[in-house]
Motif scaffolding. Sequence first.
Motif, PDB file in Angstrom:
ATOM      1  N   GLN A 220     -14.526  -7.293   2.274  1.00  0.00           N
ATOM      2  CA  GLN A 220     -14.624  -7.805   3.641  1.00  0.00           C
ATOM      3  C   GLN A 220     -15.773  -7.133   4.401  1.00  0.00           C
ATOM      4  O   GLN A 220     -16.478  -7.775   5.159  1.00  0.00           O
ATOM      5  CB  GLN A 220     -13.295  -7.522   4.355  1.00  0.00           C
ATOM      6  CG  GLN A 220     -13.050  -8.380   5.554  1.00  0.00           C
ATOM      7  CD  GLN A 220     -11.553  -8.427   5.910  1.00  0.00           C
ATOM      8  OE1 GLN A 220     -10.714  -7.903   5.188  1.00  0.00           O
ATOM      9  NE2 GLN A 220     -11.226  -9.064   7.002  1.00  0.00           N
TER      10      GLN A 220
ATOM     11  N   GLN B 133     -10.147 -15.887   7.543  1.00  0.00           N
ATOM     12  CA  GLN B 133      -9.324 -16.119   8.741  1.00  0.00           C
ATOM     13  C   GLN B 133      -9.720 -17.428   9.394  1.00  0.00           C
ATOM     14  O   GLN B 133      -9.099 -17.870  10.335  1.00  0.00           O
ATOM     15  CB  GLN B 133      -9.556 -15.000   9.750  1.00  0.00           C
ATOM     16  CG  GLN B 133      -8.870 -13.710   9.410  1.00  0.00           C
ATOM     17  CD  GLN B 133      -9.029 -12.697  10.527  1.00  0.00           C
ATOM     18  OE1 GLN B 133      -9.282 -13.059  11.673  1.00  0.00           O
ATOM     19  NE2 GLN B 133      -8.877 -11.437  10.187  1.00  0.00           N
TER      20      GLN B 133
ATOM     21  N   VAL C 140       3.399  -5.784   1.158  1.00  0.00           N
ATOM     22  CA  VAL C 140       2.379  -6.637   1.759  1.00  0.00           C
ATOM     23  C   VAL C 140       2.437  -8.028   1.115  1.00  0.00           C
ATOM     24  O   VAL C 140       2.362  -9.047   1.790  1.00  0.00           O
ATOM     25  CB  VAL C 140       0.984  -5.999   1.578  1.00  0.00           C
ATOM     26  CG1 VAL C 140      -0.103  -6.960   2.003  1.00  0.00           C
ATOM     27  CG2 VAL C 140       0.889  -4.703   2.378  1.00  0.00           C
TER      28      VAL C 140
ATOM     29  N   TYR D 279       0.844  -1.196   0.000  1.00  0.00           N
ATOM     30  CA  TYR D 279       0.000   0.000   0.000  1.00  0.00           C
ATOM     31  C   TYR D 279       0.884   1.252   0.000  1.00  0.00           C
ATOM     32  O   TYR D 279       0.525   2.268  -0.572  1.00  0.00           O
ATOM     33  CB  TYR D 279      -0.916   0.022   1.221  1.00  0.00           C
ATOM     34  CG  TYR D 279      -2.005  -1.021   1.160  1.00  0.00           C
ATOM     35  CD1 TYR D 279      -3.155  -0.780   0.409  1.00  0.00           C
ATOM     36  CD2 TYR D 279      -1.890  -2.227   1.833  1.00  0.00           C
ATOM     37  CE1 TYR D 279      -4.152  -1.722   0.338  1.00  0.00           C
ATOM     38  CE2 TYR D 279      -2.886  -3.176   1.771  1.00  0.00           C
ATOM     39  CZ  TYR D 279      -4.016  -2.926   1.022  1.00  0.00           C
ATOM     40  OH  TYR D 279      -5.008  -3.858   0.955  1.00  0.00           O
TER      41      TYR D 279
ATOM     42  N   LYS E 233      -2.995 -15.448   8.830  1.00  0.00           N
ATOM     43  CA  LYS E 233      -3.241 -14.608  10.003  1.00  0.00           C
ATOM     44  C   LYS E 233      -3.706 -13.219   9.569  1.00  0.00           C
ATOM     45  O   LYS E 233      -3.466 -12.821   8.429  1.00  0.00           O
ATOM     46  CB  LYS E 233      -1.952 -14.500  10.819  1.00  0.00           C
ATOM     47  CG  LYS E 233      -1.697 -15.747  11.636  1.00  0.00           C
ATOM     48  CD  LYS E 233      -0.547 -15.508  12.559  1.00  0.00           C
ATOM     49  CE  LYS E 233       0.585 -16.365  12.129  1.00  0.00           C
ATOM     50  NZ  LYS E 233       1.877 -16.309  12.311  1.00  0.00           N
ATOM     51  N   PRO E 234      -4.317 -12.456  10.488  1.00  0.00           N
ATOM     52  CA  PRO E 234      -4.681 -11.070  10.153  1.00  0.00           C
ATOM     53  C   PRO E 234      -3.451 -10.302   9.675  1.00  0.00           C
ATOM     54  O   PRO E 234      -2.383 -10.426  10.269  1.00  0.00           O
ATOM     55  CB  PRO E 234      -5.172 -10.500  11.481  1.00  0.00           C
ATOM     56  CG  PRO E 234      -5.592 -11.685  12.284  1.00  0.00           C
ATOM     57  CD  PRO E 234      -4.743 -12.832  11.849  1.00  0.00           C
ATOM     58  N   GLY E 235      -3.632  -9.586   8.590  1.00  0.00           N
ATOM     59  CA  GLY E 235      -2.525  -8.770   8.089  1.00  0.00           C
ATOM     60  C   GLY E 235      -1.555  -9.522   7.205  1.00  0.00           C
ATOM     61  O   GLY E 235      -0.536  -8.974   6.785  1.00  0.00           O
ATOM     62  N   SER E 236      -1.869 -10.797   6.903  1.00  0.00           N
ATOM     63  CA  SER E 236      -0.916 -11.568   6.099  1.00  0.00           C
ATOM     64  C   SER E 236      -1.008 -11.222   4.613  1.00  0.00           C
ATOM     65  O   SER E 236      -0.157 -11.642   3.824  1.00  0.00           O
ATOM     66  CB  SER E 236      -1.134 -13.059   6.315  1.00  0.00           C
ATOM     67  OG  SER E 236      -2.488 -13.380   6.115  1.00  0.00           O
ATOM     68  N   GLY E 237      -2.027 -10.472   4.222  1.00  0.00           N
ATOM     69  CA  GLY E 237      -2.101 -10.024   2.830  1.00  0.00           C
ATOM     70  C   GLY E 237      -3.201 -10.687   2.011  1.00  0.00           C
ATOM     71  O   GLY E 237      -3.227 -10.570   0.792  1.00  0.00           O
ATOM     72  N   LYS E 238      -4.137 -11.353   2.683  1.00  0.00           N
ATOM     73  CA  LYS E 238      -5.207 -12.054   1.963  1.00  0.00           C
ATOM     74  C   LYS E 238      -6.073 -11.086   1.177  1.00  0.00           C
ATOM     75  O   LYS E 238      -6.355 -11.282  -0.010  1.00  0.00           O
ATOM     76  CB  LYS E 238      -6.086 -12.845   2.950  1.00  0.00           C
ATOM     77  CG  LYS E 238      -5.327 -13.795   3.833  1.00  0.00           C
ATOM     78  CD  LYS E 238      -6.234 -14.533   4.797  1.00  0.00           C
ATOM     79  CE  LYS E 238      -6.900 -13.635   5.817  1.00  0.00           C
ATOM     80  NZ  LYS E 238      -5.962 -13.026   6.790  1.00  0.00           N
ATOM     81  N   SER E 239      -6.516 -10.016   1.865  1.00  0.00           N
ATOM     82  CA  SER E 239      -7.380  -9.038   1.177  1.00  0.00           C
ATOM     83  C   SER E 239      -6.629  -8.389   0.036  1.00  0.00           C
ATOM     84  O   SER E 239      -7.182  -8.173  -1.043  1.00  0.00           O
ATOM     85  CB  SER E 239      -7.863  -7.970   2.156  1.00  0.00           C
ATOM     86  OG  SER E 239      -8.649  -8.562   3.152  1.00  0.00           O
ATOM     87  N   ALA E 240      -5.356  -8.087   0.268  1.00  0.00           N
ATOM     88  CA  ALA E 240      -4.547  -7.451  -0.766  1.00  0.00           C
ATOM     89  C   ALA E 240      -4.497  -8.334  -2.014  1.00  0.00           C
ATOM     90  O   ALA E 240      -4.635  -7.857  -3.142  1.00  0.00           O
ATOM     91  CB  ALA E 240      -3.150  -7.194  -0.236  1.00  0.00           C
TER      92      ALA E 240
HETATM   93  N1  LIG Z   1      -5.523   0.874   2.751  1.00  0.00           N
HETATM   94  C1  LIG Z   1      -4.378   0.487   3.337  1.00  0.00           C
HETATM   95  N2  LIG Z   1      -3.333   1.329   3.405  1.00  0.00           N
HETATM   96  C2  LIG Z   1      -2.175   0.955   3.976  1.00  0.00           C
HETATM   97  N3  LIG Z   1      -1.957  -0.251   4.515  1.00  0.00           N
HETATM   98  C3  LIG Z   1      -2.949  -1.144   4.496  1.00  0.00           C
HETATM   99  C4  LIG Z   1      -4.221  -0.822   3.895  1.00  0.00           C
HETATM  100  N4  LIG Z   1      -5.016  -1.902   4.016  1.00  0.00           N
HETATM  101  C5  LIG Z   1      -4.280  -2.845   4.640  1.00  0.00           C
HETATM  102  N5  LIG Z   1      -3.046  -2.408   4.929  1.00  0.00           N
HETATM  103  C6  LIG Z   1      -1.945  -3.167   5.562  1.00  0.00           C
HETATM  104  O1  LIG Z   1      -1.555  -4.178   4.663  1.00  0.00           O
HETATM  105  C7  LIG Z   1      -1.305  -5.402   5.332  1.00  0.00           C
HETATM  106  C8  LIG Z   1      -2.091  -6.522   4.698  1.00  0.00           C
HETATM  107  O2  LIG Z   1      -3.458  -6.222   4.817  1.00  0.00           O
HETATM  108  P1  LIG Z   1      -4.602  -7.176   4.304  1.00  0.00           P
HETATM  109  O3  LIG Z   1      -5.862  -6.428   4.474  1.00  0.00           O
HETATM  110  O4  LIG Z   1      -4.293  -7.702   2.981  1.00  0.00           O
HETATM  111  O5  LIG Z   1      -4.515  -8.338   5.379  1.00  0.00           O
HETATM  112  P2  LIG Z   1      -5.506  -9.558   5.564  1.00  0.00           P
HETATM  113  O6  LIG Z   1      -4.690 -10.781   5.476  1.00  0.00           O
HETATM  114  O7  LIG Z   1      -6.657  -9.452   4.661  1.00  0.00           O
HETATM  115  O8  LIG Z   1      -5.969  -9.343   7.069  1.00  0.00           O
HETATM  116  P3  LIG Z   1      -7.391  -9.697   7.723  1.00  0.00           P
HETATM  117  O9  LIG Z   1      -7.399 -11.164   7.961  1.00  0.00           O
HETATM  118  O10 LIG Z   1      -7.369  -8.959   9.002  1.00  0.00           O
HETATM  119  O11 LIG Z   1      -8.448  -9.257   6.808  1.00  0.00           O
HETATM  120  C9  LIG Z   1      -1.626  -5.150   6.782  1.00  0.00           C
HETATM  121  O12 LIG Z   1      -0.416  -4.987   7.460  1.00  0.00           O
HETATM  122  C10 LIG Z   1      -2.411  -3.872   6.800  1.00  0.00           C
HETATM  123  O13 LIG Z   1      -2.083  -3.130   7.932  1.00  0.00           O
END
Ligand SMILES: Nc1ncnc2c1ncn2[C@@H]1O[C@H](COP(=O)(O)OP(=O)(O)OP(=O)(O)O)[C@@H](O)[C@H]1O
Length: 590
Positions: free
Chosen positions: A428, A540, A362, A356, A381-388
Amino acid sequence: MQTRVRTATSSTNVARVLVKLFKHMLNVWHFYASVVLMILATLLSSLIPYIMRYIIDAGIVRRSFEVILNRSSLLIALAAVSSLFRLGSGYVGSLATQRVVHMLRASAFESMLRKPVRFFSDVAVGQAITTIVNDTGRVEGFLAFEFRMLINAVFSAAISVVFMFYMNASLALVALASMAATVIVNAYTASALRPVADRFRQQLGNVASIATGDIAGIKTVKGLGLEKLESKKFEESNSRLLDIGVSMARRRAVLTNANALIFGLATSTILLYGGFATLRGEISVGDLVAFMSYMAMLMWPLSMLGLIIANIQTVSVSARRIFELIESGVEEDDDNCVELNNVSGEVVFENVSFGYTENSPVLKNLNLVIKPGERVVIVGKPGSGKSALLKIIPKLYRVSSGRVIIDDTDIERVCTESLRKHIAYVPQEPFIFSGTIAENIAFGNPNATVEDIIRAAKAAKIDSFVESLPDKYNTVVGERGLTLSGGQRQRIAIARALVRNPKILLLDDPTSNLDAETEKELLRDLTEISKGRTIIIATQRPTVAAIADRVVVLDSGCVAEEGAVSELLQRRGLFYRMFTSMVSNEGEVG
Ligand SMILES: Nc1ncnc2c1ncn2[C@@H]1O[C@H](COP(=O)(O)OP(=O)(O)OP(=O)(O)O)[C@@H](O)[C@H]1O
Ligand SMILES: [Mg+2]
């Protein structure tokens, strides 16, 4: 790179912004009509002092009743026609303004929709709303009033000066000097207003941001008993706004008083100089009266000029923001982007890195091949980058390096609209628009028939709930209607995705708001829904993996493990640990 982001040509200086605004006015014919009528009106009304001069010198001084009567009737006629022209000019002028501002507002909004998703995390929503609502309003006020006054002042001054010089050059020079002094003093003081105006608007945006933030998060605010704290925060910001507003008012007040003083001086100078000239017989009484009338006639537009110049400074700030919003960072496809027609649904990640922000990656060098029609569950895990990982597939965000390939085509080369046609992405935290349930589902596909909507709702298992509502699919939900539970929202969002009949379905944590029972139900339905399409689910909850053809475990942006559930459980690695800890947790809870 096929799709580029157009960056701002920021028009920082006032003149450039005003010229731009002016060019917009030139696009509507009403503006020309308004200016022509205004010139005619000004011409006619500036004849009035000239005729007055004749009435005094030839009528009153020479005691001719006939001259007084004739010329006075002419005067009335002139005044009447002139004010008719002025009225017409005002009317078509406001039509011009309305049209231009309507167009600006529309472009600002349209451009906002075309901004990259990134824009909305960088810019405070309050600021963008202030630009679309307040700044356009400010520009509208300027075009409707100050701008017209400016044109009026310039023409009146020009015409009056011509008449004055025609009557007496030295007296005209005195008048001209005082007019110039007014303009110079005003322009100088006005430039002091600009930075304050800038700060005022900025602070207004901050105040709006606090308000929108607190309204959006009202439950959290109340739930944590933060009302007093938030009030205080708002009050601090609001007080700062007040301070800036007060200092702006002070500067404005000085401006208007400076004008009165200069005009007092100018009038007495002309009386003094002109009085002596009359006594010496250099000019007639009529000349002097005509001069005084021209000065009085100019008094209003010229005293307005100070305010106008001051407001030009403030309105240019607003106009600049509007133009910046319109022109900056719009996502545009390259002219020779590729249309993606029938896809089979293969998604390949090739050495993909993404972040990001520039310095915190990420996804790191990720490689993954998803076969057409495959059901893949991404856990981590949360923050592992799944949503990304999901968001880069429809190009909501762009990869920093590597390629995402759909059916042999790098998505960077694909026209965005044609790419998204094949994809449905359920975020999400799905958003429910203010409107009926049917409308909310049809958002996914504006061409959907009622049957399509119901079929999608049935597949997303929301149909029986909707049928239980008195207004069924016409029930209004969202901001001004029925509040849905998290699970219901998610299901409506899934229905919205399904009504697109996408080849690739991306679901981000679709079961996060569901209880174990409902989760199971939804998963069973998803198995059915996924027939004939590629489906990628980020979650998750390792229990979702039950329906996966393949599970991909993400850890800090890399693929840590992948394979069938049974394989991964046997391997006793990361997935096994996640799975067992979740099962034991749920055991404790249950
Ligand atoms: N809009 C954003 N701007 C900057 N950083 C972001 C943004 N969205 C997410 N992040 C960061 O990017 C990293 C990956 O985020 P992501 O949302 O892909 O995680 P995730 O695996 O989907 O987590 P979760 O299980 O909590 O949904 C995290 O460290 C988060 O803090
Ligand atoms: Mg996520």
